[in-house]
Design a protein around this motif. Structure first.
Motif, PDB file in Angstrom:
ATOM      1  N   UNK A   1       0.835  -1.211   0.000  1.00 50.94           N
ATOM      2  CA  UNK A   1       0.000   0.000   0.000  1.00 50.94           C
ATOM      3  C   UNK A   1       0.865   1.255   0.000  1.00 50.94           C
ATOM      4  N   UNK A   2       1.843   1.270   0.881  1.00 47.88           N
ATOM      5  CA  UNK A   2       2.679   2.467   1.015  1.00 47.88           C
ATOM      6  C   UNK A   2       3.577   2.687  -0.199  1.00 47.88           C
ATOM      7  N   UNK A   3       3.925   1.601  -0.880  1.00 51.65           N
ATOM      8  CA  UNK A   3       4.718   1.746  -2.098  1.00 51.65           C
ATOM      9  C   UNK A   3       3.839   2.127  -3.289  1.00 51.65           C
ATOM     10  N   UNK A   4       2.838   1.308  -3.578  1.00 54.33           N
ATOM     11  CA  UNK A   4       2.085   1.450  -4.828  1.00 54.33           C
ATOM     12  C   UNK A   4       0.954   2.474  -4.755  1.00 54.33           C
ATOM     13  N   UNK A   5       0.378   2.676  -3.595  1.00 51.85           N
ATOM     14  CA  UNK A   5      -0.706   3.656  -3.474  1.00 51.85           C
ATOM     15  C   UNK A   5      -0.195   5.028  -3.046  1.00 51.85           C
ATOM     16  N   UNK A   6       0.765   5.035  -2.118  1.00 47.25           N
ATOM     17  CA  UNK A   6       1.250   6.313  -1.585  1.00 47.25           C
ATOM     18  C   UNK A   6       2.571   6.761  -2.179  1.00 47.25           C
ATOM     19  N   UNK A   7       3.267   5.875  -2.858  1.00 53.02           N
ATOM     20  CA  UNK A   7       4.518   6.251  -3.506  1.00 53.02           C
ATOM     21  C   UNK A   7       5.638   6.573  -2.546  1.00 53.02           C
ATOM     22  N   UNK A   8       5.640   5.925  -1.386  1.00 52.76           N
ATOM     23  CA  UNK A   8       6.646   6.237  -0.374  1.00 52.76           C
ATOM     24  C   UNK A   8       7.925   5.429  -0.561  1.00 52.76           C
ATOM     25  N   UNK A   9       9.008   5.965  -0.020  1.00 52.20           N
ATOM     26  CA  UNK A   9      10.308   5.317  -0.082  1.00 52.20           C
ATOM     27  C   UNK A   9      10.520   4.425   1.148  1.00 52.20           C
ATOM     28  N   UNK A  10      11.619   3.713   1.124  1.00 56.03           N
ATOM     29  CA  UNK A  10      11.889   2.688   2.130  1.00 56.03           C
ATOM     30  C   UNK A  10      11.854   3.220   3.565  1.00 56.03           C
ATOM     31  N   UNK A  11      12.501   4.325   3.833  1.00 51.44           N
ATOM     32  CA  UNK A  11      12.591   4.836   5.204  1.00 51.44           C
ATOM     33  C   UNK A  11      11.210   5.178   5.756  1.00 51.44           C
ATOM     34  N   UNK A  12      10.384   5.803   4.951  1.00 45.79           N
ATOM     35  CA  UNK A  12       9.035   6.168   5.403  1.00 45.79           C
ATOM     36  C   UNK A  12       8.167   4.923   5.602  1.00 45.79           C
ATOM     37  N   UNK A  13       8.337   3.933   4.730  1.00 49.69           N
ATOM     38  CA  UNK A  13       7.576   2.695   4.878  1.00 49.69           C
ATOM     39  C   UNK A  13       7.985   1.988   6.164  1.00 49.69           C
TER      40      UNK A  13
ATOM     41  N   UNK B   1      15.127  -5.337 -15.451  1.00 50.43           N
ATOM     42  CA  UNK B   1      16.570  -5.571 -15.370  1.00 50.43           C
ATOM     43  C   UNK B   1      17.250  -4.673 -14.338  1.00 50.43           C
ATOM     44  N   UNK B   2      16.503  -4.214 -13.341  1.00 54.30           N
ATOM     45  CA  UNK B   2      17.100  -3.383 -12.305  1.00 54.30           C
ATOM     46  C   UNK B   2      18.018  -4.214 -11.412  1.00 54.30           C
ATOM     47  N   UNK B   3      19.108  -3.615 -11.004  1.00 54.25           N
ATOM     48  CA  UNK B   3      20.005  -4.261 -10.041  1.00 54.25           C
ATOM     49  C   UNK B   3      19.480  -3.999  -8.636  1.00 54.25           C
ATOM     50  N   UNK B   4      19.937  -4.815  -7.688  1.00 54.20           N
ATOM     51  CA  UNK B   4      19.540  -4.583  -6.303  1.00 54.20           C
ATOM     52  C   UNK B   4      20.686  -4.977  -5.386  1.00 54.20           C
ATOM     53  N   UNK B   5      20.933  -4.138  -4.379  1.00 50.08           N
ATOM     54  CA  UNK B   5      21.929  -4.416  -3.357  1.00 50.08           C
ATOM     55  C   UNK B   5      21.245  -4.347  -1.997  1.00 50.08           C
ATOM     56  N   UNK B   6      21.692  -5.134  -1.025  1.00 43.99           N
ATOM     57  CA  UNK B   6      21.074  -5.120   0.298  1.00 43.99           C
ATOM     58  C   UNK B   6      20.957  -3.712   0.864  1.00 43.99           C
ATOM     59  N   UNK B   7      19.792  -3.388   1.381  1.00 43.08           N
ATOM     60  CA  UNK B   7      19.560  -2.082   1.965  1.00 43.08           C
ATOM     61  C   UNK B   7      19.199  -1.004   0.964  1.00 43.08           C
ATOM     62  N   UNK B   8      19.158  -1.364  -0.306  1.00 42.46           N
ATOM     63  CA  UNK B   8      18.862  -0.369  -1.351  1.00 42.46           C
ATOM     64  C   UNK B   8      17.436   0.154  -1.219  1.00 42.46           C
ATOM     65  N   UNK B   9      17.226   1.404  -1.620  1.00 39.59           N
ATOM     66  CA  UNK B   9      15.899   1.981  -1.572  1.00 39.59           C
ATOM     67  C   UNK B   9      15.039   1.407  -2.686  1.00 39.59           C
ATOM     68  N   UNK B  10      13.740   1.574  -2.543  1.00 39.24           N
ATOM     69  CA  UNK B  10      12.828   1.099  -3.567  1.00 39.24           C
ATOM     70  C   UNK B  10      12.904   1.978  -4.796  1.00 39.24           C
ATOM     71  N   UNK B  11      12.772   1.391  -5.989  1.00 40.87           N
ATOM     72  CA  UNK B  11      12.844   2.195  -7.211  1.00 40.87           C
ATOM     73  C   UNK B  11      11.597   3.035  -7.413  1.00 40.87           C
TER      74      UNK B  11
END
Length: 333
Positions: free
Chosen positions: A249-261, A320-330
């Motif tokens: 919900x917080x990602x797809x509906x509210x468009x929030x980033x990792x810290x806020x989520x 094809x996005x890369x991901x590293x541990x702790x990375x923020x959401x795209x």
């Protein structure tokens, strides 16, 4: 429905439930499936019934849509396809549900054809790896697709929004269908809708089946059972769905980033999950929602119910996005 605001949902552990009630979700699904069938001129649907939550809801929606269209129940083709991990409990619930709905249930055991397939490709069936698991899902999809061709119907996808977000499906297996009736419904809401249906619309037999399905641990049942009991429990592997649905919900509906989520989840689930546990499962979510995007980017059409949705015109990212541990959401495209 009330307009979406960030303030209203920022501290609620169940934002989807606040957006609309179970009966509204079910009505939206039913109306959408009835519309799709009418517009494409289709009078038959085919689906696999596992005895789990998602396929149970898909069957209930199909039954309601056919009643709305005045189509005979005989044109709902339900198949149970036991594999190496199918338990008596789930198979029994699939049978009881169909009996309660007055629907025929056909059985195609996929174990023998999977063994032949393993022999053809040189796969040791004693090794219970990802190939062992996914072959069963793909064999089931093959059965359903071919039956759909035989009857001139469409295969109903049963996967829910939570699984779609996390990529918790077998590519070209349960990932594929002609129309995903649960694609816009997260797992926690699937459970709520099924419980509501049992309490308000079910017969004695169908309600009994649904309520036991609701109480059954979520599992793909792809590994052999032990003493007749489910050994694969999805939430032990990928985390609690109530947390993932909050993240969605917080990602797809509210468009929030990792810290806020993370901050919102720690507040909403205080006393339920510790902060370290929230961070652990949020890491799983961030990794999977990024690296499993390729599955969502070639998924079938589905039904949008909530503002949170994964589709080409809603929340989506390249595969094809890369991901590293702790990375923020795209950011969604």
């Amino acid at each position: 429905m009330k307009p979406l605001t960030k303030r209203k949902f920022s501290s609620s552990p169940r934002p989807f439930a606040e957006w609309c009630a179970p009966e509204e979700v079910f009505e939206t699904q039913t109306a959408a499936l009835a519309t799709r069938l009418s517009r494409i001129g289709c009078r038959h649907v085919v689906l696999g019934l596992s005895g789990g939550l998602d396929s149970a809801l898909a069957l209930l929606v199909a039954d309601a849509a056919f009643a709305r269209l005045g189509l005979p129940k005989a044109q709902i083709h339900a198949y149970t396809m036991p594999g190496f991990g199918t338990t008596k409990r789930t198979k029994g619930n699939a049978e009881l549900l169909c009996e309660g709905l007055g629907l025929a249930l056909r059985t195609v055991d996929v174990t023998a054809c999977c063994r032949r397939h393993f022999k053809d490709i040189g796969k040791d069936p004693r090794v219970h790896d990802v190939t062992f698991e996914n072959a069963q899902a793909r064999m089931r999809t093959l059965v359903l697709m071919d039956v759909a061709n035989m009857v001139g119907g469409i295969v109903l996808g049963t996967g829910d929004m939570s699984e779609i977000a996390l990529g918790w499906s077998t590519y070209n297996g349960d990932h594929m269908s002609m129309f995903g009736v649960n694609a816009g419904v997260p797992k926690t809401v699937v459970r709520a809708v099924c419980r509501w249906w049992a309490e308000t619309r079910g017969t004695a037999k169908s309600a009994k089946a649904i309520l036991d399905i609701v109480a059954t641990p979520v599992s793909p049942e792809l590994l052999p059972a032990k003493k007749g009991e489910i050994v694969q429990k999805t939430e032990e592997k990928i985390g609690p769905y109530e947390l993932h649905d909050f993240f969605i919900w917080h990602l797809a509906a509210l468009g929030e980033k990792r810290a806020r989520i993370a901050a919102a989840a720690k507040k909403a689930f205080k006393g339920v999950y510790g902060e370290a546990e929230v961070e652990k499962w949020l890491e799983v979510f961030c990794r999977r929602v990024t690296l499993q995007a390729f599955k969502r980017n070639c998924a079938p059409d589905g039904i949008k119910v909530f503002p949170a949705y994964f589709g080409p015109e809603d929340w989506h990212v390249p595969g094809d996005l890369a991901y590293a541990p702790g990375q923020d959401l795209p950011d969604s495209l």
